[in-house]
Scaffold this active site. Structure first.
Site, PDB file in Angstrom:
ATOM      1  N   HIS A 183      63.828  48.302  50.125  1.00 58.65           N
ATOM      2  CA  HIS A 183      64.264  46.897  49.929  1.00 58.65           C
ATOM      3  C   HIS A 183      63.203  45.910  50.404  1.00 58.65           C
ATOM      4  O   HIS A 183      63.530  44.792  50.792  1.00 58.65           O
ATOM      5  CB  HIS A 183      65.587  46.623  50.655  1.00 58.65           C
ATOM      6  N   SER A 304      39.131  30.503  42.234  1.00 61.01           N
ATOM      7  CA  SER A 304      39.873  29.422  41.601  1.00 61.01           C
ATOM      8  C   SER A 304      38.897  28.282  41.318  1.00 61.01           C
ATOM      9  O   SER A 304      37.959  28.055  42.076  1.00 61.01           O
ATOM     10  CB  SER A 304      40.980  28.950  42.537  1.00 61.01           C
ATOM     11  N   LYS A 310      39.974  30.723  47.470  1.00 63.52           N
ATOM     12  CA  LYS A 310      40.770  31.765  46.825  1.00 63.52           C
ATOM     13  C   LYS A 310      39.957  32.958  46.345  1.00 63.52           C
ATOM     14  O   LYS A 310      38.848  32.831  45.855  1.00 63.52           O
ATOM     15  CB  LYS A 310      41.499  31.181  45.607  1.00 63.52           C
ATOM     16  N   ASN A 312      41.440  35.893  43.967  1.00 61.54           N
ATOM     17  CA  ASN A 312      42.675  36.341  43.316  1.00 61.54           C
ATOM     18  C   ASN A 312      42.544  37.740  42.718  1.00 61.54           C
ATOM     19  O   ASN A 312      41.539  38.035  42.078  1.00 61.54           O
ATOM     20  CB  ASN A 312      43.058  35.368  42.202  1.00 61.54           C
ATOM     21  N   GLU A 317      46.888  42.045  38.471  1.00 62.77           N
ATOM     22  CA  GLU A 317      47.899  41.147  37.879  1.00 62.77           C
ATOM     23  C   GLU A 317      47.929  41.301  36.365  1.00 62.77           C
ATOM     24  O   GLU A 317      48.993  41.391  35.746  1.00 62.77           O
ATOM     25  CB  GLU A 317      47.600  39.690  38.237  1.00 62.77           C
TER      26      GLU A 317
END
Ligand code: ARG
Length: 482
Positions: A183, A304, A310, A312, A317
């Site tokens: 969970h 970014s 950043k 990323n 993704e």
């Protein structure tokens, strides 16, 4: 029977094709017959053509044709001279295709007619005899299978490589402790190596699925012709052997219309991408500065345009995102097939783009992941710090009490009270003094601290499939040994 064919075919053969005949093939409004009196519109031509996407099967179309021609010669349908000419023509066509100089024409609809037309252009009548005893229906089904067989082999090799990288990293981190979650709440400590090997299991099952799918891919439709088989005495077994098929398809109607094998591949591909997506989700989470368990190499990340701080995790993704398109291809193929009566219908032409894209997506994604896993940098301190939060060894305390004779349900309750106490006092179970622990159950002794440590907890789970470093090392070595 056999002899009659030879005589019949030799009598109509000539090695030179008349210009007139050649023009007839080239200049028709459509490539397939003289039956039509008006050409299709430009839009319909584009709508019905597949050459823009099926040309990638050219190599396999040629392979299939060469095997078919070899068989035709062996049963006396074409002469040795015809076969030689076909071989020569196909060699040139393959060179042109590979060099990118082949002139693909929308007028010739698909890869099959384009190649056949060029063959006739190059070698004349012998090229026109190639299609004897064959239809594009069994031809295309054969081409897809040959193409897919290759893709399956590539995917299996890549999955194997990815498992190897996971196992190598797991071996390095057999002792690195991180929180295991259920969970997404800290549950019990596990080793990072164990966590990685969970994915190696998934990719191992993916290999099994592809191997199984390959068995049904590797059966040959050729000989089924349009739908009913052919009146020529074809030697299907010979062609199958030449093309490396394990068997021939046993029913001509089924053979030209069956796309189960493509659906099976897409299902296997969807599962691969689902596994990749789960892994990607974890990589993204682990890379978040809030968690900071890992770093991915810069070559898999982007910055970014506005926020200079950043980094990323674009690649995982995007891989997570690409799962959607492969799922889509599976559903599209299932839907494509569901209403089709026997045998071949033009609907089937819609099988290719999705199938190609599923294979491309899997191949590119796996290739990138093999490299990316190798470049994972692990922050063992952050993992350990996280494992120390959330009472990850609470189950170990309960197990400890059980070993002292307390029924498990009672032990569970006792530990729940201890956890609540720690919550109120903002401390960990291992921080409690022995007297405090004894207040929850007098059976608790000094040896309890061994089980309350993270190392004690993981080391105790020392059985096949458990998270103990010893087991992780064994499992990783097993994978690396192949
Ligand atoms: N381009 C077609 C396909 O991909 C080849 C088979 C065409 N057969 C036919 N009868 N129209 O399915």
């Amino acid at each position: 029977m056999h002899g009659a064919f030879v005589i019949f075919y030799c009598s109509i053969m000539s090695n030179e094709m008349s210009n007139e005949a050649q023009n007839q093939f080239q200049n028709k409004a459509q490539a397939w017959s003289a039956r039509f009196t008006e050409p299709v519109s430009e839009l319909v031509k584009r709508y019905t053509a597949s050459v823009n996407f099926d040309q990638r099967m050219a190599k396999f179309d040629i392979q299939g044709s060469l095997a078919h021609a070899t068989m035709l010669e062996s049963i006396g349908i074409i002469t040795a001279a015809d076969l030689d000419a076909i071989k020569r023509g196909m060699e040139q066509i393959l060179t042109e295709v590979e060099a990118g100089t082949f002139n693909w024409s929308l007028d010739l609809e698909d890869v099959h007619l384009n190649i056949e037309s060029r063959l006739v252009e190059l070698i004349g009548d012998a090229g026109k005899r190639l299609h004897t005893g064959r239809s594009r229906n069994d031809q295309v089904a054969t081409d897809i299978r040959l193409w897919l067989r290759d893709e399956i082999d590539t995917a299996i090799t890549l999955l194997d490589a990815l498992r190897g990288k996971l196992a190598t990293l797991a071996l390095e981190h057999a002792d690195t402790i991180m929180p295991g979650f259920t969970h997404l709440q800290v549950a019990q400590p596990v080793t990072f190596g164990h966590h990685l090997l969970a994915y190696a299991e998934m990719f191992g099952r993916d290999i099994e699925r592809l191997q199984d799918c390959r068995k049904r891919v590797n059966r040959m439709p050729l000989g089924s012709a349009a739908l009913a088989g052919t009146s020529f005495p074809v030697d299907r077994a010979m062609v199958a052997k030449l093309l490396g098929f394990d068997d021939v398809c046993r029913n001509s109607l089924d053979a030209v219309s069956d796309r189960d094998f493509a659906i099976e591949f897409c299902a296997a591909a969807a599962l691969i991408m689902m596994h990749i997506s789960r892994f990607s989700e974890e990589l993204v989470l682990w890379m978040s500065p809030r968690i900071g368990f890992i770093e991915l190499a810069d070559r898999f990340c982007t910055g970014s345009s506005i926020m200079p701080q950043k980094k990323n995790p674009d690649v995982p993704e995007l891989a997570r995102g690409k799962t959607g398109r492969v799922n889509g291809h599976l559903i599209a193929l299932l839907t494509l097939m569901k209403g089709q009566p026997l045998a071949y219908n033009k609907d089937n032409q819609e099988d290719k783009e999705g199938l190609f894209d599923a294979a491309d997506t899997v191949r590119d994604t796996l290739t990138i992941f093999v490299d990316m896993v190798e470049g994972i940098k692990v922050n063992a301190d952050a993992m350990r710090a996280a494992a120390l939060q959330g009472y990850a060894t609470a189950t170990d305390l309960a197990d400890y009490l059980v070993k002292k004779g307390v029924p498990f349900r009672d032990a569970h309750e006792t530990v729940a009270s201890a956890v609540r106490h720690c919550d109120e006092h903002q401390c960990d179970l291992a921080d409690l003094a022995l007297d405090d622990l004894k207040s929850f159950n007098p059976l608790i002794e000094d040896d309890v601290y061994q089980v309350l440590t993270l190392e004690g907890s993981v080391a105790a789970r020392n059985h096949i499939g458990g998270t103990a470093p010893e087991q992780v090392r064994k499992a990783a070595q097993h994978i690396l040994a192949g």
